[in-house]
Design an enzyme around this catalytic site. Structure first.
Site, mmCIF file in Angstrom:
data_model
loop_
_atom_site.group_PDB
_atom_site.id
_atom_site.type_symbol
_atom_site.label_atom_id
_atom_site.label_comp_id
_atom_site.label_asym_id
_atom_site.label_seq_id
_atom_site.Cartn_x
_atom_site.Cartn_y
_atom_site.Cartn_z
ATOM 1 N N GLY A 62 -110.407 30.690 18.503
ATOM 2 C CA GLY A 62 -109.937 29.290 18.521
ATOM 3 C C GLY A 62 -110.090 28.613 16.990
ATOM 4 N N THR B 61 -101.635 26.229 8.053
ATOM 5 C CA THR B 61 -102.425 27.663 7.635
ATOM 6 C C THR B 61 -103.619 27.328 6.951
ATOM 7 O OG1 THR B 61 -100.831 27.608 5.763
ATOM 8 C CG2 THR B 61 -100.256 28.991 7.714
ATOM 9 N N SER C 243 -104.447 32.360 21.522
ATOM 10 C CA SER C 243 -103.873 33.566 22.483
ATOM 11 C C SER C 243 -105.300 33.928 23.396
ATOM 12 C CB SER C 243 -103.751 34.623 21.638
ATOM 13 O OG SER C 243 -102.681 34.564 20.749
ATOM 14 N N GLU D 122 -107.709 40.717 11.936
ATOM 15 C CA GLU D 122 -106.709 40.263 12.500
ATOM 16 C C GLU D 122 -105.460 40.342 12.154
ATOM 17 O OE1 GLU D 122 -105.245 36.130 15.063
ATOM 18 O OE2 GLU D 122 -106.568 35.919 13.572
#
Length: 186
Positions: A38, A46, A74, A162
């Site tokens: 999160g 961004t 996600s 990521e």
């Protein structure tokens, strides 16, 4: 699979020994799923240093109380726990915008319906995503990963991995779509 790799990195590198003993063996065995990360917020875009989701100490000092909103998060429905970045020191009280952010790990199964609302969002990517609304979610102080206020540095460890993993996923998606389009065109 890649979500568990980058979310776990923050815990692995910066979690307390107690947190590592509690979570890492269960994550490795598949007993616990830690795939929700999160960070992103609608107003911050961004620029992670502009986050406004706040985690303040409860009057008794035993909990953090979290309020705010996250977007494009996600794997919430497929995770037992979440790593969360929240502001523990207001932006106007820090010297550098990257200061005053902290990282927490908490049980989604306990949080949903008890201060956390999850709203699935439809997007045109090969990924499930959600909006999260935090309204007085209480997490124990033991949920803090590392030192309070140093979370931005911790989260970068996971974000770098990521980005690399998602880039590889995007290349795979692109190849699949080109192959599918080529077969259809023929």
């Amino acid at each position: 699979a890649h979500a568990q790799v980058y979310t776990m990195g923050t815990l692995l590198r910066h979690g307390s020994e107690e947190q590592k003993r509690e979570y890492l063996p269960k994550i490795a065995s598949g007993e616990l799923r830690l795939q929700a990360f999160g960070v992103t917020e609608p107003e911050a875009g961004t620029d992670t240093t502009q986050l406004t989701t706040a985690a303040g100490r409860s009057p008794d000092g035993d909990h953090y109380v979290i309020n705010g909103r996250k977007i494009y998060i996600s794997r919430v429905q497929h995770s037992d726990f979440m790593i969360l970045l929240a502001r523990t020191t207001p932006l106007d009280q820090v010297k550098r915008r990257s200061e005053g952010l902290s990282v927490f790990i908490f049980d989604l199964r306990e949080a949903i319906g008890n201060g956390l609302t999850v709203k699935p969002r439809r997007v045109m990517i090969n990924n499930e995503t959600n909006e999260l609304i935090f309204e007085d979610l209480r997490v124990p102080t033991s949920a803090l990963i590392g030192e309070e206020g140093r979370g931005f540095r911790y989260i970068l460890d996971g974000m770098n991995a990521e980005r690399i993993l998602i880039a590889a996923e995007c290349i795979g998606n692109g190849r699949w779509f080109v192959d599918r389009a080529t077969r259809r065109a023929k």
